[in-house]
Design a protein around this motif. Structure first.
Motif, PDB file in Angstrom:
ATOM      1  N   GLY A   1      19.259  51.095  71.103  1.00 47.74           N
ATOM      2  CA  GLY A   1      20.583  51.694  71.299  1.00 47.74           C
ATOM      3  C   GLY A   1      21.618  50.599  71.181  1.00 47.74           C
ATOM      4  N   CYS A   2      21.594  49.894  70.039  1.00 47.10           N
ATOM      5  CA  CYS A   2      22.395  48.659  69.910  1.00 47.10           C
ATOM      6  C   CYS A   2      23.822  48.932  69.477  1.00 47.10           C
ATOM      7  CB  CYS A   2      21.737  47.709  68.913  1.00 47.10           C
ATOM      8  SG  CYS A   2      21.827  48.270  67.196  1.00 47.10           S
ATOM      9  N   SER A   3      24.121  50.208  69.143  1.00 47.31           N
ATOM     10  CA  SER A   3      25.469  50.573  68.698  1.00 47.31           C
ATOM     11  C   SER A   3      25.926  49.655  67.547  1.00 47.31           C
ATOM     12  CB  SER A   3      26.428  50.556  69.896  1.00 47.31           C
ATOM     13  OG  SER A   3      27.659  51.097  69.510  1.00 47.31           O
ATOM     14  N   THR A   4      27.135  49.121  67.629  1.00 50.81           N
ATOM     15  CA  THR A   4      27.687  48.356  66.509  1.00 50.81           C
ATOM     16  C   THR A   4      27.182  46.900  66.435  1.00 50.81           C
ATOM     17  OG1 THR A   4      29.638  48.310  67.948  1.00 50.81           O
ATOM     18  CG2 THR A   4      29.806  49.653  66.001  1.00 50.81           C
ATOM     19  N   GLY A   5      26.209  46.560  67.245  1.00 50.25           N
ATOM     20  CA  GLY A   5      25.519  45.274  67.055  1.00 50.25           C
ATOM     21  C   GLY A   5      25.891  44.147  68.004  1.00 50.25           C
ATOM     22  N   GLU A   6      26.906  44.368  68.844  1.00 48.11           N
ATOM     23  CA  GLU A   6      27.327  43.269  69.725  1.00 48.11           C
ATOM     24  C   GLU A   6      26.181  42.794  70.624  1.00 48.11           C
ATOM     25  OE1 GLU A   6      29.106  45.819  68.821  1.00 48.11           O
ATOM     26  OE2 GLU A   6      31.276  45.477  68.974  1.00 48.11           O
ATOM     27  N   GLU A   7      25.347  43.729  71.087  1.00 46.15           N
ATOM     28  CA  GLU A   7      24.265  43.340  72.006  1.00 46.15           C
ATOM     29  C   GLU A   7      23.207  42.459  71.316  1.00 46.15           C
ATOM     30  OE1 GLU A   7      22.654  45.945  75.359  1.00 46.15           O
ATOM     31  OE2 GLU A   7      21.164  46.209  73.801  1.00 46.15           O
ATOM     32  N   PRO A   8      22.599  42.891  70.200  1.00 48.48           N
ATOM     33  CA  PRO A   8      21.612  41.992  69.569  1.00 48.48           C
ATOM     34  C   PRO A   8      22.215  40.672  69.107  1.00 48.48           C
ATOM     35  CG  PRO A   8      22.022  43.935  68.190  1.00 48.48           C
ATOM     36  CD  PRO A   8      22.654  44.197  69.511  1.00 48.48           C
ATOM     37  N   TYR A   9      23.477  40.671  68.659  1.00 45.38           N
ATOM     38  CA  TYR A   9      24.096  39.409  68.232  1.00 45.38           C
ATOM     39  C   TYR A   9      24.381  38.504  69.438  1.00 45.38           C
ATOM     40  CZ  TYR A   9      24.634  41.407  63.539  1.00 45.38           C
ATOM     41  OH  TYR A   9      24.385  41.954  62.302  1.00 45.38           O
ATOM     42  N   THR A  10      24.705  39.115  70.579  1.00 46.05           N
ATOM     43  CA  THR A  10      24.878  38.305  71.799  1.00 46.05           C
ATOM     44  C   THR A  10      23.562  37.613  72.146  1.00 46.05           C
ATOM     45  OG1 THR A  10      26.573  39.775  72.697  1.00 46.05           O
ATOM     46  CG2 THR A  10      25.388  38.423  74.288  1.00 46.05           C
ATOM     47  N   ILE A  11      22.468  38.377  72.076  1.00 48.35           N
ATOM     48  CA  ILE A  11      21.148  37.807  72.393  1.00 48.35           C
ATOM     49  C   ILE A  11      20.866  36.638  71.443  1.00 48.35           C
ATOM     50  CG2 ILE A  11      18.659  38.298  72.478  1.00 48.35           C
ATOM     51  CD1 ILE A  11      19.492  41.301  72.994  1.00 48.35           C
ATOM     52  N   ALA A  12      21.177  36.848  70.170  1.00 44.41           N
ATOM     53  CA  ALA A  12      20.922  35.792  69.175  1.00 44.41           C
ATOM     54  C   ALA A  12      21.741  34.540  69.488  1.00 44.41           C
ATOM     55  CB  ALA A  12      21.250  36.314  67.774  1.00 44.41           C
ATOM     56  N   MET A  13      23.023  34.713  69.830  1.00 46.03           N
ATOM     57  CA  MET A  13      23.862  33.536  70.125  1.00 46.03           C
ATOM     58  C   MET A  13      23.317  32.791  71.336  1.00 46.03           C
ATOM     59  SD  MET A  13      27.792  34.697  69.390  1.00 46.03           S
ATOM     60  CE  MET A  13      27.770  36.429  69.744  1.00 46.03           C
ATOM     61  N   LEU A  14      22.918  33.555  72.355  1.00 45.01           N
ATOM     62  CA  LEU A  14      22.381  32.910  73.558  1.00 45.01           C
ATOM     63  C   LEU A  14      21.133  32.102  73.229  1.00 45.01           C
ATOM     64  CD1 LEU A  14      22.871  35.826  76.123  1.00 45.01           C
ATOM     65  CD2 LEU A  14      24.053  33.618  76.124  1.00 45.01           C
ATOM     66  N   LEU A  15      20.296  32.619  72.353  1.00 45.90           N
ATOM     67  CA  LEU A  15      19.059  31.905  72.028  1.00 45.90           C
ATOM     68  C   LEU A  15      19.334  30.698  71.115  1.00 45.90           C
ATOM     69  CD1 LEU A  15      16.480  34.823  71.680  1.00 45.90           C
ATOM     70  CD2 LEU A  15      17.062  33.459  73.690  1.00 45.90           C
ATOM     71  N   LEU A  16      20.365  30.834  70.273  1.00 43.93           N
ATOM     72  CA  LEU A  16      20.736  29.686  69.425  1.00 43.93           C
ATOM     73  C   LEU A  16      21.247  28.515  70.270  1.00 43.93           C
ATOM     74  CD1 LEU A  16      22.491  31.461  66.424  1.00 43.93           C
ATOM     75  CD2 LEU A  16      20.502  29.948  66.262  1.00 43.93           C
ATOM     76  N   GLU A  17      21.749  28.832  71.453  1.00 45.99           N
ATOM     77  CA  GLU A  17      22.258  27.791  72.354  1.00 45.99           C
ATOM     78  C   GLU A  17      21.142  27.041  73.070  1.00 45.99           C
ATOM     79  OE1 GLU A  17      25.690  26.851  73.137  1.00 45.99           O
ATOM     80  OE2 GLU A  17      25.741  27.750  71.151  1.00 45.99           O
ATOM     81  N   LYS A  18      19.901  27.438  72.828  1.00 48.72           N
ATOM     82  CA  LYS A  18      18.782  26.802  73.536  1.00 48.72           C
ATOM     83  C   LYS A  18      18.012  25.892  72.584  1.00 48.72           C
ATOM     84  CE  LYS A  18      17.410  29.786  77.282  1.00 48.72           C
ATOM     85  NZ  LYS A  18      17.315  28.651  78.142  1.00 48.72           N
ATOM     86  N   PRO A  19      18.254  24.568  72.663  1.00 45.13           N
ATOM     87  CA  PRO A  19      17.608  23.658  71.717  1.00 45.13           C
ATOM     88  C   PRO A  19      16.083  23.715  71.799  1.00 45.13           C
ATOM     89  CG  PRO A  19      18.895  22.468  73.375  1.00 45.13           C
ATOM     90  CD  PRO A  19      19.134  23.895  73.615  1.00 45.13           C
ATOM     91  N   GLU A  20      15.556  24.055  72.973  1.00 40.22           N
ATOM     92  CA  GLU A  20      14.090  24.073  73.121  1.00 40.22           C
ATOM     93  C   GLU A  20      13.442  25.191  72.299  1.00 40.22           C
ATOM     94  OE1 GLU A  20      16.366  24.615  75.421  1.00 40.22           O
ATOM     95  OE2 GLU A  20      15.764  26.074  76.935  1.00 40.22           O
ATOM     96  N   LEU A  21      14.264  26.117  71.770  1.00 37.16           N
ATOM     97  CA  LEU A  21      13.689  27.214  70.975  1.00 37.16           C
ATOM     98  C   LEU A  21      13.760  26.945  69.469  1.00 37.16           C
ATOM     99  CD1 LEU A  21      15.033  30.405  72.822  1.00 37.16           C
ATOM    100  CD2 LEU A  21      12.761  29.392  72.946  1.00 37.16           C
ATOM    101  N   ARG A  22      14.183  25.724  69.131  1.00 37.62           N
ATOM    102  CA  ARG A  22      14.449  25.418  67.724  1.00 37.62           C
ATOM    103  C   ARG A  22      13.266  25.717  66.796  1.00 37.62           C
ATOM    104  NH1 ARG A  22      18.201  20.578  68.175  1.00 37.62           N
ATOM    105  NH2 ARG A  22      19.705  22.054  68.955  1.00 37.62           N
ATOM    106  N   ASP A  23      12.064  25.408  67.242  1.00 45.76           N
ATOM    107  CA  ASP A  23      10.942  25.670  66.329  1.00 45.76           C
ATOM    108  C   ASP A  23      10.166  26.937  66.703  1.00 45.76           C
ATOM    109  OD1 ASP A  23      10.093  24.549  68.620  1.00 45.76           O
ATOM    110  OD2 ASP A  23       8.605  23.203  67.720  1.00 45.76           O
ATOM    111  N   TRP A  24      10.846  27.864  67.359  1.00 46.16           N
ATOM    112  CA  TRP A  24      10.223  29.155  67.659  1.00 46.16           C
ATOM    113  C   TRP A  24      10.619  30.168  66.589  1.00 46.16           C
ATOM    114  CZ3 TRP A  24       7.767  31.159  72.340  1.00 46.16           C
ATOM    115  CH2 TRP A  24       7.361  30.137  73.195  1.00 46.16           C
ATOM    116  N   GLN A  25       9.730  31.112  66.376  1.00 47.02           N
ATOM    117  CA  GLN A  25      10.107  32.225  65.493  1.00 47.02           C
ATOM    118  C   GLN A  25      10.720  33.314  66.377  1.00 47.02           C
ATOM    119  OE1 GLN A  25       7.001  33.955  63.046  1.00 47.02           O
ATOM    120  NE2 GLN A  25       8.282  35.782  62.732  1.00 47.02           N
ATOM    121  N   ILE A  26      11.972  33.649  66.099  1.00 49.43           N
ATOM    122  CA  ILE A  26      12.670  34.624  66.954  1.00 49.43           C
ATOM    123  C   ILE A  26      13.006  35.874  66.143  1.00 49.43           C
ATOM    124  CG2 ILE A  26      14.782  35.027  68.287  1.00 49.43           C
ATOM    125  CD1 ILE A  26      14.782  31.996  68.895  1.00 49.43           C
ATOM    126  N   ASP A  27      12.534  37.021  66.622  1.00 51.16           N
ATOM    127  CA  ASP A  27      12.878  38.297  65.980  1.00 51.16           C
ATOM    128  C   ASP A  27      13.630  39.147  66.987  1.00 51.16           C
ATOM    129  OD1 ASP A  27      11.249  37.688  63.723  1.00 51.16           O
ATOM    130  OD2 ASP A  27       9.489  38.327  64.876  1.00 51.16           O
TER     131      ASP A  27
END
Ligand SMILES: C[S@@+](CC[C@H](N)C(=O)[O-])C[C@H]1O[C@@H](n2cnc3c(N)ncnc32)[C@H](O)[C@@H]1O
Length: 291
Positions: free
Chosen positions: A121-147
């Motif tokens: 129920g992501c509507s116009t996308g703000e929620e999944p993009y927020t999740i993505a930005m938050l995860l991009l801010e975590k350097p420890e996830l750099r070599d993780w595959q994120i879907d």
């Protein structure tokens, strides 16, 4: 020229036919008191097709060769799509500071560096993009595959989500640093960066379409915020059961701040985290138990 079109009344029988049809399709429940909402919103479709009654519209929805397209129009009119970036900040803090580190620790031990997150129920996308930005801010996830998979029943909102171009309203609780880092201005609006988009897949999905939902595979976290409030109890139970099946053991379910599983399901544990309370699927749980 102004053409006066008289309001066509919806009979009680027409209301029941249309209400039951909508409910069977997508779980949206219209009580007797909200008959006027259906009447008002569907009047536009009657005008569009130049129909004389709501019963004609019902037949069109059931039997016309273009019924799938009409269903899309109908859903666009009936869904509430309000959303914005970084909505429910305290929950997002729990997500980044506690939930993600906990899942990652567990997965590291299994030698698995893949994270799967569903924004249902992501509507116009703000929620999944927020999740993505938050995860991009975590350097420890750099070599993780994120879907991150964002899904919604309304084709109209998904168009906006795929484009990723947002107006001021979407930024009402966004820190300026995020806007500067992950958006660029375009035609008076803000276009989201490809680094963020790359982590997110946007798909059309009705939460009540069980065969298609099962194709999604298992998730580590499911966000379903401000969606089930529009369902009745039976529909809520069905959707929560679906989420239970889609989650990995110890996976998390994040609902909106006004939503809870009280009277809906006992299959999840309530975890009291520092910033918020969230639901977690227990390690060993019989599928369907307590639902
Ligand atoms: C109010 S928005 C919530 C958006 C976002 N999750 C948030 O909290 O900001 C609710 C969304 O749920 C979607 N929705 C309603 N019924 C649905 C269903 N049966 N299947 C999939 N999405 C549905 C609507 O189209 C709408 O975009």
């Amino acid at each position: 020229m102004f053409v006066f079109t008289p309001d066509i009344p919806m009979s009680q029988e027409e209301f029941r036919l249309l209400r039951d049809y909508v409910y069977q399709y997508c779980g949206l429940h219209f009580s007797e008191e909200s008959k006027y909402i259906l009447e008002k919103r569907l009047a536009r479709r009657l005008q569009h097709h130049r129909l004389k009654s709501f019963k004609d519209y019902y037949y069109l929805l059931r039997y016309n060769s273009s019924k799938d397209q009409e269903l899309t129009e109908l859903i666009n009119l009936l869904t509430t799509n309000e959303t914005y970036f970084f909505r429910e900040d305290f929950q997002l803090k729990s997500f980044t500071e506690e939930i993600i580190p906990e899942i990652c620790r567990r997965k590291e031990q299994e030698g698995n560096r893949r994270l799967r997150i569903w924004s249902a129920g992501c509507s116009t996308g703000e929620e999944p993009y927020t999740i993505a930005m938050l995860l991009l801010e975590k350097p420890e996830l750099r070599d993780w595959q994120i879907d991150i998979i964002g899904t919604d029943i309304s084709q109209q909102v998904l168009k906006v989500a795929r484009r990723g171009l947002y107006g001021e309203n979407s930024f009402r609780s966004t820190e300026e640093s995020y806007r500067r880092k992950y958006f660029r201005s375009q035609d008076g609006k803000w276009l989201i960066d490809d680094r963020v988009k790359k982590l997110v897949t946007i798909s059309h999905l009705n939460l009540f379409d069980a065969p298609r939902v099962s194709l999604l595979g298992k998730m580590d976290v499911i966000f379903c915020r401000n969606v089930i409030i529009y369902f009745d109890l039976a529909a809520k139970r069905r959707v929560i059961e679906t989420f239970h099946r889609r989650l990995q053991p110890q996976g998390f379910l994040l609902l909106g701040h006004s939503e809870s599983l009280m009277n809906i399901s006992t299959a999840f544990e309530l975890r009291h985290l520092r910033h918020d309370m969230v639901y977690q699927k227990p390690l060993a749980s019989l599928s369907g138990a307590g639902l």
